[in-house]
Design a protein around this motif. Structure first.
Motif, PDB file in Angstrom:
ATOM      1  N   VAL A 105      68.593  15.963  72.435  1.00 59.39           N
ATOM      2  CA  VAL A 105      67.567  15.626  73.424  1.00 59.39           C
ATOM      3  C   VAL A 105      67.943  14.320  74.120  1.00 59.39           C
ATOM      4  O   VAL A 105      68.122  13.292  73.472  1.00 59.39           O
ATOM      5  CB  VAL A 105      66.178  15.507  72.767  1.00 59.39           C
ATOM      6  CG1 VAL A 105      65.153  14.994  73.786  1.00 59.39           C
ATOM      7  CG2 VAL A 105      65.735  16.851  72.210  1.00 59.39           C
ATOM      8  N   ILE A 106      68.051  14.402  75.449  1.00 61.48           N
ATOM      9  CA  ILE A 106      68.294  13.221  76.272  1.00 61.48           C
ATOM     10  C   ILE A 106      67.039  12.999  77.114  1.00 61.48           C
ATOM     11  O   ILE A 106      66.711  13.802  77.993  1.00 61.48           O
ATOM     12  CB  ILE A 106      69.516  13.399  77.189  1.00 61.48           C
ATOM     13  CG1 ILE A 106      70.758  13.794  76.386  1.00 61.48           C
ATOM     14  CG2 ILE A 106      69.749  12.125  77.999  1.00 61.48           C
ATOM     15  CD1 ILE A 106      71.188  12.788  75.355  1.00 61.48           C
ATOM     16  N   ALA A 107      66.308  11.938  76.815  1.00 63.71           N
ATOM     17  CA  ALA A 107      65.059  11.641  77.518  1.00 63.71           C
ATOM     18  C   ALA A 107      65.344  10.746  78.722  1.00 63.71           C
ATOM     19  O   ALA A 107      66.053   9.748  78.610  1.00 63.71           O
ATOM     20  CB  ALA A 107      64.073  10.954  76.572  1.00 63.71           C
ATOM     21  N   ILE A 108      64.788  11.126  79.861  1.00 64.15           N
ATOM     22  CA  ILE A 108      64.933  10.322  81.077  1.00 64.15           C
ATOM     23  C   ILE A 108      63.550   9.852  81.515  1.00 64.15           C
ATOM     24  O   ILE A 108      62.622  10.657  81.654  1.00 64.15           O
ATOM     25  CB  ILE A 108      65.616  11.135  82.197  1.00 64.15           C
ATOM     26  CG1 ILE A 108      67.080  11.418  81.822  1.00 64.15           C
ATOM     27  CG2 ILE A 108      65.535  10.400  83.528  1.00 64.15           C
ATOM     28  CD1 ILE A 108      67.846  12.207  82.866  1.00 64.15           C
ATOM     29  N   ASP A 109      63.438   8.548  81.718  1.00 64.73           N
ATOM     30  CA  ASP A 109      62.147   7.988  82.106  1.00 64.73           C
ATOM     31  C   ASP A 109      62.372   6.637  82.766  1.00 64.73           C
ATOM     32  O   ASP A 109      63.427   6.013  82.597  1.00 64.73           O
ATOM     33  CB  ASP A 109      61.232   7.842  80.881  1.00 64.73           C
ATOM     34  CG  ASP A 109      59.778   7.617  81.257  1.00 64.73           C
ATOM     35  OD1 ASP A 109      59.390   7.989  82.380  1.00 64.73           O
ATOM     36  OD2 ASP A 109      59.025   7.073  80.438  1.00 64.73           O
ATOM     37  N   GLY A 110      61.375   6.175  83.498  1.00 66.55           N
ATOM     38  CA  GLY A 110      61.481   4.916  84.212  1.00 66.55           C
ATOM     39  C   GLY A 110      60.667   3.815  83.563  1.00 66.55           C
ATOM     40  O   GLY A 110      59.725   4.069  82.810  1.00 66.55           O
ATOM     41  N   ALA A 131      68.468   6.885  80.797  1.00 69.89           N
ATOM     42  CA  ALA A 131      68.681   8.071  79.960  1.00 69.89           C
ATOM     43  C   ALA A 131      68.895   7.592  78.532  1.00 69.89           C
ATOM     44  O   ALA A 131      69.721   6.709  78.283  1.00 69.89           O
ATOM     45  CB  ALA A 131      69.896   8.861  80.444  1.00 69.89           C
ATOM     46  N   PHE A 132      68.149   8.188  77.597  1.00 69.21           N
ATOM     47  CA  PHE A 132      68.101   7.690  76.222  1.00 69.21           C
ATOM     48  C   PHE A 132      68.372   8.837  75.255  1.00 69.21           C
ATOM     49  O   PHE A 132      67.735   9.894  75.337  1.00 69.21           O
ATOM     50  CB  PHE A 132      66.717   7.092  75.958  1.00 69.21           C
ATOM     51  CG  PHE A 132      66.557   6.410  74.631  1.00 69.21           C
ATOM     52  CD1 PHE A 132      67.228   5.230  74.352  1.00 69.21           C
ATOM     53  CD2 PHE A 132      65.717   6.934  73.657  1.00 69.21           C
ATOM     54  CE1 PHE A 132      67.065   4.581  73.140  1.00 69.21           C
ATOM     55  CE2 PHE A 132      65.538   6.299  72.443  1.00 69.21           C
ATOM     56  CZ  PHE A 132      66.214   5.117  72.177  1.00 69.21           C
ATOM     57  N   SER A 133      69.324   8.639  74.356  1.00 69.07           N
ATOM     58  CA  SER A 133      69.599   9.623  73.308  1.00 69.07           C
ATOM     59  C   SER A 133      68.556   9.467  72.216  1.00 69.07           C
ATOM     60  O   SER A 133      68.534   8.452  71.513  1.00 69.07           O
ATOM     61  CB  SER A 133      71.005   9.425  72.731  1.00 69.07           C
ATOM     62  OG  SER A 133      71.161  10.196  71.547  1.00 69.07           O
ATOM     63  N   ALA A 134      67.685  10.468  72.069  1.00 72.94           N
ATOM     64  CA  ALA A 134      66.589  10.366  71.100  1.00 72.94           C
ATOM     65  C   ALA A 134      67.116  10.308  69.675  1.00 72.94           C
ATOM     66  O   ALA A 134      66.558   9.609  68.826  1.00 72.94           O
ATOM     67  CB  ALA A 134      65.635  11.553  71.269  1.00 72.94           C
ATOM     68  N   ALA A 299      60.230  14.196  70.938  1.00 74.11           N
ATOM     69  CA  ALA A 299      61.427  13.353  71.004  1.00 74.11           C
ATOM     70  C   ALA A 299      61.508  12.627  72.345  1.00 74.11           C
ATOM     71  O   ALA A 299      62.034  11.511  72.425  1.00 74.11           O
ATOM     72  CB  ALA A 299      62.687  14.196  70.780  1.00 74.11           C
ATOM     73  N   HIS A 300      60.983  13.256  73.399  1.00 76.00           N
ATOM     74  CA  HIS A 300      61.025  12.610  74.714  1.00 76.00           C
ATOM     75  C   HIS A 300      60.340  11.252  74.687  1.00 76.00           C
ATOM     76  O   HIS A 300      60.822  10.286  75.302  1.00 76.00           O
ATOM     77  CB  HIS A 300      60.346  13.495  75.759  1.00 76.00           C
ATOM     78  CG  HIS A 300      60.198  12.812  77.090  1.00 76.00           C
ATOM     79  ND1 HIS A 300      61.243  12.728  77.993  1.00 76.00           N
ATOM     80  CD2 HIS A 300      59.154  12.150  77.662  1.00 76.00           C
ATOM     81  CE1 HIS A 300      60.843  12.043  79.062  1.00 76.00           C
ATOM     82  NE2 HIS A 300      59.579  11.691  78.887  1.00 76.00           N
ATOM     83  N   SER A 302      60.243   9.104  72.515  1.00 77.34           N
ATOM     84  CA  SER A 302      60.981   8.038  71.837  1.00 77.34           C
ATOM     85  C   SER A 302      61.506   7.016  72.834  1.00 77.34           C
ATOM     86  O   SER A 302      61.740   5.855  72.478  1.00 77.34           O
ATOM     87  CB  SER A 302      62.136   8.623  71.015  1.00 77.34           C
ATOM     88  OG  SER A 302      63.112   9.218  71.864  1.00 77.34           O
ATOM     89  N   ILE A 303      61.687   7.420  74.079  1.00 77.44           N
ATOM     90  CA  ILE A 303      62.164   6.464  75.078  1.00 77.44           C
ATOM     91  C   ILE A 303      61.120   5.379  75.323  1.00 77.44           C
ATOM     92  O   ILE A 303      61.455   4.243  75.673  1.00 77.44           O
ATOM     93  CB  ILE A 303      62.546   7.186  76.397  1.00 77.44           C
ATOM     94  CG1 ILE A 303      63.377   6.250  77.280  1.00 77.44           C
ATOM     95  CG2 ILE A 303      61.318   7.692  77.139  1.00 77.44           C
ATOM     96  CD1 ILE A 303      63.982   6.916  78.500  1.00 77.44           C
ATOM     97  N   GLU A 304      59.847   5.718  75.110  1.00 75.20           N
ATOM     98  CA  GLU A 304      58.792   4.713  75.240  1.00 75.20           C
ATOM     99  C   GLU A 304      58.715   3.818  74.001  1.00 75.20           C
ATOM    100  O   GLU A 304      58.690   2.596  74.104  1.00 75.20           O
ATOM    101  CB  GLU A 304      57.434   5.403  75.453  1.00 75.20           C
ATOM    102  CG  GLU A 304      57.292   6.086  76.803  1.00 75.20           C
ATOM    103  CD  GLU A 304      57.109   5.102  77.945  1.00 75.20           C
ATOM    104  OE1 GLU A 304      56.902   3.910  77.670  1.00 75.20           O
ATOM    105  OE2 GLU A 304      57.192   5.534  79.108  1.00 75.20           O
ATOM    106  N   SER A 305      58.689   4.468  72.816  1.00 78.62           N
ATOM    107  CA  SER A 305      58.463   3.698  71.581  1.00 78.62           C
ATOM    108  C   SER A 305      59.723   3.027  71.051  1.00 78.62           C
ATOM    109  O   SER A 305      59.654   1.937  70.471  1.00 78.62           O
ATOM    110  CB  SER A 305      57.876   4.619  70.497  1.00 78.62           C
ATOM    111  OG  SER A 305      58.764   5.680  70.192  1.00 78.62           O
ATOM    112  N   GLN A 306      60.884   3.669  71.239  1.00 78.62           N
ATOM    113  CA  GLN A 306      62.114   3.141  70.674  1.00 78.62           C
ATOM    114  C   GLN A 306      62.977   2.380  71.665  1.00 78.62           C
ATOM    115  O   GLN A 306      63.914   1.688  71.259  1.00 78.62           O
ATOM    116  CB  GLN A 306      62.942   4.287  70.065  1.00 78.62           C
ATOM    117  CG  GLN A 306      62.248   5.018  68.945  1.00 78.62           C
ATOM    118  CD  GLN A 306      61.904   4.084  67.782  1.00 78.62           C
ATOM    119  OE1 GLN A 306      62.705   3.250  67.378  1.00 78.62           O
ATOM    120  NE2 GLN A 306      60.695   4.227  67.250  1.00 78.62           N
TER     121      GLN A 306
END
Length: 376
Positions: A105-110, A131-134, A299-300, A302-306
């Motif tokens: 899962v690769i999460a993309i967010d701003g 882009a974040f590797s969960a 998992a997406h 995780s870009i917010e929390s991690q």
């Protein structure tokens, strides 16, 4: 690690200064900035201070015959170098040291850098899309959104930098666009997109199809999880459907669409009846089970929390006032490099801030952090 090291990648960045005036190599300034931020520096003056305090150690890695550059020099150079080149160097380095696995899962967010707002110059806040590797919890790449634009235009540029073959790319509703879905597929990856009102026809089709009682039925592919803690119970239920005829003509408008999914999150406080129920809709080009879709949707975030939360709490990103020209974007990239190196170190079990403090006072630990992804 295979391929070039981070320092090799950074060496290709063009130095815009007049070479006959240069006293400090660009590669040395970039290396100093990276290790100083790893050691807890949050601005140009602190980077200079770190260099002065660690001068003997730094000479093992670079040519500092002219001493440590002053903070004005560091700021001016970071303002002059191309942010696009630095972002590209970062992404190609991560392609060398991060091998994506099938289905990852690769999460993309701003994320908006709140401290970069400048009322006096009428300059808006910098907004970075990452882009974040969960699974591995590392940033794979990032780009800044253009002025008067948004994530829709930035995401395709970010995807161009990434090697995501075989991965599942998750994006929130802002990125639920046919062109972005196609771009993901062109990178030999699959998409999982959240559906909201910016796609009214698609959202209406989900509304017409979905009934709450479906989540309690034994029919179809459903999956649920329950978590308890601090007097709160959170239940998540997921339903997937691969009979896309319920979407009508929309089934054929989204490229290689294979799965539609619904996730319900139900929260109960202190044994009281549930009052907080949220419903999310998803579409995916991958053929996902309800378990796979629920896990990927979680998992997406995780870009917010991690990532985003830790950049703010651990590295004070929202308090950073660096914003002039290219400098704000470049310093954000330096933070991401430092984040990846600190987060990848497993020799010291501690939070980000504690790792930074140890790196700032212990050169042996700092060297160990650098070795983790082939910097030294």
């Amino acid at each position: 690690m295979n391929g070039l090291s981070l320092l090799d990648h950074l060496s290709i960045i063009h130095d815009p200064r007049q070479q006959w005036k240069v006293e400090h190599k660009l590669s040395n300034i970039l290396f100093l900035a990276i290790v100083a931020v790893i050691g807890g520096a949050e601005g140009w003056e602190e980077i200079q201070d770190f260099g002065v305090d660690h001068f003997d150690w730094l000479q093992q890695y670079g040519d500092f015959d002219n001493g440590i550059p002053v903070h004005d020099t560091i700021a001016r150079v970071m303002d002059m170098i191309s942010a696009k080149q630095l972002q590209k160097s970062f992404a190609t380095w991560m392609r060398d040291c991060h091998i994506a696995t099938e289905g990852e899962v690769i999460a993309i967010d701003g994320k908006t850098l709140r401290g970069t707002y400048d009322k006096g110059r009428r300059q808006g806040m910098i907004h970075m899309v990452s882009a974040f590797s969960a699974a591995n919890q590392v940033v794979l790449g990032q780009v800044k959104t253009a002025e008067k634009s948004n994530e829709i235009t930035a995401i395709p540029k970010l995807l161009e930098l990434l090697n995501i073959r075989g991965c599942l790319v998750t994006i929130d509703a802002m990125g639920c666009q046919k062109a972005i879905a196609k771009k993901v597929l062109n990178k030999d990856a699959d998409y999982l997109l959240s559906v909201k009102s910016n796609q009214p026809s698609l959202e209406a089709a989900f509304d017409n199809y979905f009934k709450l009682e479906m989540l309690q039925s034994d029919e179809g592919d459903t999956y649920s999880t329950k978590e308890q803690g601090h007097g709160r119970v959170e239940t998540r239920l997921c339903l997937v459907n691969d009979d896309l005829s319920v979407l009508g003509d929309l089934e054929f408008e989204w490229p290689e669409l294979k799965t539609m999914g619904i996730v319900a999150a139900i929260r109960q406080e202190k044994g009281q009846p549930a009052t907080d129920i949220s419903i999310r809709y998803y579409i995916s080009s991958a053929k996902l089970t309800s378990k796979q879709l629920l896990e990927a949707s979680r998992a997406h975030w995780s870009i917010e929390s991690q990532l985003h939360w830790r950049l703010d709490v651990g590295m004070s990103e929202d308090n950073c006032r660096i914003r002039r020209d290219e400098a704000g974007e470049n310093f954000a990239a330096i933070r991401h490099i430092a984040f990846n190196l600190l987060n990848s170190d497993t020799s010291f079990k501690a939070g980000l801030k504690r790792k930074q403090k140890r790196a700032g006072r212990n050169s042996d630990y700092l060297a160990r952090v650098l070795m983790g992804q082939g910097v030294s």
